[in-house]
Design a protein around this motif. Structure first.
Motif, PDB file in Angstrom:
ATOM      1  N   ILE A  14       0.572  -1.406  -0.031  1.00 58.55           N
ATOM      2  CA  ILE A  14      -0.375   0.100  -0.155  1.00 58.55           C
ATOM      3  C   ILE A  14       1.166   1.371   0.526  1.00 58.55           C
ATOM      4  O   ILE A  14       2.044   1.255   0.253  1.00 58.55           O
ATOM      5  N   HIS A  15       0.092   2.267  -1.064  1.00 60.38           N
ATOM      6  CA  HIS A  15       0.906   4.415  -0.680  1.00 60.38           C
ATOM      7  C   HIS A  15       1.110   4.121   0.688  1.00 60.38           C
ATOM      8  O   HIS A  15      -0.716   4.475   1.304  1.00 60.38           O
ATOM      9  N   ILE A  16       2.167   4.453   2.181  1.00 59.52           N
ATOM     10  CA  ILE A  16       1.874   5.150   2.838  1.00 59.52           C
ATOM     11  C   ILE A  16       2.492   6.636   2.333  1.00 59.52           C
ATOM     12  O   ILE A  16       3.802   7.036   1.744  1.00 59.52           O
ATOM     13  N   PHE A  17       2.173   7.668   3.034  1.00 58.09           N
ATOM     14  CA  PHE A  17       2.515   9.159   3.075  1.00 58.09           C
ATOM     15  C   PHE A  17       3.353   9.512   4.519  1.00 58.09           C
ATOM     16  O   PHE A  17       3.765  10.304   4.290  1.00 58.09           O
ATOM     17  N   ASN A  18       3.201   8.454   5.317  1.00 55.71           N
ATOM     18  CA  ASN A  18       3.517   8.570   6.729  1.00 55.71           C
ATOM     19  C   ASN A  18       3.606   7.837   7.716  1.00 55.71           C
ATOM     20  O   ASN A  18       2.392   6.952   7.245  1.00 55.71           O
ATOM     21  N   SER A  19       4.464   7.134   8.643  1.00 55.50           N
ATOM     22  CA  SER A  19       4.027   6.324   9.420  1.00 55.50           C
ATOM     23  C   SER A  19       5.189   6.064  10.567  1.00 55.50           C
ATOM     24  O   SER A  19       6.165   7.453  10.916  1.00 55.50           O
ATOM     25  N   VAL A  20       4.519   5.775  11.609  1.00 50.20           N
ATOM     26  CA  VAL A  20       5.334   5.659  12.617  1.00 50.20           C
ATOM     27  C   VAL A  20       5.089   4.250  13.496  1.00 50.20           C
ATOM     28  O   VAL A  20       3.947   4.181  13.106  1.00 50.20           O
ATOM     29  N   ILE A  21       6.076   3.902  14.049  1.00 43.99           N
ATOM     30  CA  ILE A  21       6.009   2.541  14.595  1.00 43.99           C
ATOM     31  C   ILE A  21       6.908   2.988  15.904  1.00 43.99           C
ATOM     32  O   ILE A  21       7.824   3.173  16.155  1.00 43.99           O
ATOM     33  N   TYR A  22       5.893   2.266  17.065  1.00 39.91           N
ATOM     34  CA  TYR A  22       6.906   2.353  18.156  1.00 39.91           C
ATOM     35  C   TYR A  22       6.255   1.405  19.041  1.00 39.91           C
ATOM     36  O   TYR A  22       5.146   0.245  18.730  1.00 39.91           O
ATOM     37  N   ILE A  23       6.752   0.806  20.093  1.00 37.98           N
ATOM     38  CA  ILE A  23       6.371  -0.252  21.399  1.00 37.98           C
ATOM     39  C   ILE A  23       5.534   1.261  23.168  1.00 37.98           C
ATOM     40  O   ILE A  23       5.834   2.313  23.117  1.00 37.98           O
ATOM     41  N   VAL A  98       6.456   4.262  24.456  1.00 40.56           N
ATOM     42  CA  VAL A  98       5.221   5.254  24.983  1.00 40.56           C
ATOM     43  C   VAL A  98       4.574   4.342  25.816  1.00 40.56           C
ATOM     44  O   VAL A  98       4.165   3.342  25.046  1.00 40.56           O
ATOM     45  N   ASP A  99       4.168   5.519  26.594  1.00 39.44           N
ATOM     46  CA  ASP A  99       2.837   4.814  27.891  1.00 39.44           C
ATOM     47  C   ASP A  99       2.126   5.796  28.274  1.00 39.44           C
ATOM     48  O   ASP A  99       2.096   7.037  27.513  1.00 39.44           O
ATOM     49  N   GLU A 100       0.710   5.771  28.938  1.00 39.73           N
ATOM     50  CA  GLU A 100       0.328   6.702  29.151  1.00 39.73           C
ATOM     51  C   GLU A 100       0.493   8.206  29.603  1.00 39.73           C
ATOM     52  O   GLU A 100      -0.037   9.379  29.300  1.00 39.73           O
ATOM     53  N   ASN A 101       1.402   8.035  30.178  1.00 37.06           N
ATOM     54  CA  ASN A 101       1.857   9.265  31.152  1.00 37.06           C
ATOM     55  C   ASN A 101       3.342   9.603  30.238  1.00 37.06           C
ATOM     56  O   ASN A 101       3.635  10.628  30.840  1.00 37.06           O
ATOM     57  N   SER A 102       3.580   9.261  28.934  1.00 38.97           N
ATOM     58  CA  SER A 102       4.906  10.050  28.051  1.00 38.97           C
ATOM     59  C   SER A 102       4.445  11.328  27.602  1.00 38.97           C
ATOM     60  O   SER A 102       2.861  12.374  27.593  1.00 38.97           O
ATOM     61  N   SER A 103       5.094  12.316  27.362  1.00 38.69           N
ATOM     62  CA  SER A 103       4.464  13.153  27.341  1.00 38.69           C
ATOM     63  C   SER A 103       4.714  13.738  25.700  1.00 38.69           C
ATOM     64  O   SER A 103       4.411  15.109  25.128  1.00 38.69           O
ATOM     65  N   TRP A 104       5.692  12.708  25.133  1.00 39.01           N
ATOM     66  CA  TRP A 104       5.798  12.631  23.837  1.00 39.01           C
ATOM     67  C   TRP A 104       4.576  11.132  23.179  1.00 39.01           C
ATOM     68  O   TRP A 104       5.025  10.567  23.704  1.00 39.01           O
ATOM     69  N   PHE A 105       4.057  11.963  22.113  1.00 35.70           N
ATOM     70  CA  PHE A 105       3.268  11.205  21.249  1.00 35.70           C
ATOM     71  C   PHE A 105       3.969  11.074  19.677  1.00 35.70           C
ATOM     72  O   PHE A 105       3.296  12.655  19.959  1.00 35.70           O
ATOM     73  N   PRO A 106       4.123   9.949  19.072  1.00 36.75           N
ATOM     74  CA  PRO A 106       4.259  10.367  18.302  1.00 36.75           C
ATOM     75  C   PRO A 106       3.196  10.977  17.029  1.00 36.75           C
ATOM     76  O   PRO A 106       1.795  10.768  17.134  1.00 36.75           O
ATOM     77  N   ASN A 107       3.046  12.162  16.497  1.00 40.78           N
ATOM     78  CA  ASN A 107       2.076  13.128  15.556  1.00 40.78           C
ATOM     79  C   ASN A 107       2.443  12.511  14.083  1.00 40.78           C
ATOM     80  O   ASN A 107       3.553  12.909  13.364  1.00 40.78           O
TER      81      ASN A 107
END
Length: 163
Positions: A14-23, A98-107
């Motif tokens: 599939i054509h992807i325009f952007n992606s983020v992979i994380y735990i 990332v966890d529920e309390n992370s200040s950073w979350f992928p956009n």
């Protein structure tokens, strides 16, 4: 940080325009998360599915094959959120966490517009019009092939939009 090169859903690239992979880490364990900005056509194709066979090729050449659960997110850009539980996270050391309390979350939407996505793959939708026309125009319309009417209306609307 791991970066996605390609994604296949049920064997189809599939054509992807952007992606983020994380735990994602929660009290119940670890989840591999893949957020994808895709076209509206892809969202429409897969939105009714609950699980999909996913092949992720990372920039470093690693391949991740997994059956992943699907969440479609409404609002914003067309995107898919794919996830699966992880038992062993050792092979994912270089992934962001990332966890529920992370200040950073992928956009994943950052820097992309719907107009750019539609330049690559414009969705088509059926539309029904209710018009009041003179009978001779109605008779003429009924004689036309659907393909010809689609082309005619597309051209007409595009000309109007140019003005």
């Amino acid at each position: 940080m791991a970066a996605v090169k390609t994604v296949k859903i049920d064997g189809e690239i599939i054509h992807i325009f952007n992606s983020v992979i994380y735990i994602f880490e929660s009290h119940s364990g670890f989840t591999l998360e893949l957020d994808l900005i895709v076209s509206e056509v892809i969202v429409k194709k897969y939105k009714q599915e609950q699980t999909l066979i996913i092949e992720i090729e990372l920039e470093d050449g690693r391949i991740i094959d997994s059956i992943m659960h699907l969440k479609t997110l409404s609002g914003g850009l067309p995107q898919l959120n794919l996830f699966c539980d992880l038992n062993d996270i050792d092979e994912y050391e270089d992934f962001d966490r990332v966890d529920e309390n992370s200040s950073w979350f992928p956009n994943v939407e950052d820097g992309i517009t719907l107009e750019e996505i539609r330049k690559v793959e414009m969705p088509n939708e059926d539309v029904s019009l209710k018009l009041k026309l003179p009978i001779d125009q109605v008779e003429w319309l009924k004689k036309q092939k659907k393909k010809d009417l689609n082309e005619m209306f597309t051209h007409l609307i595009n000309e109007i939009l140019k003005k």
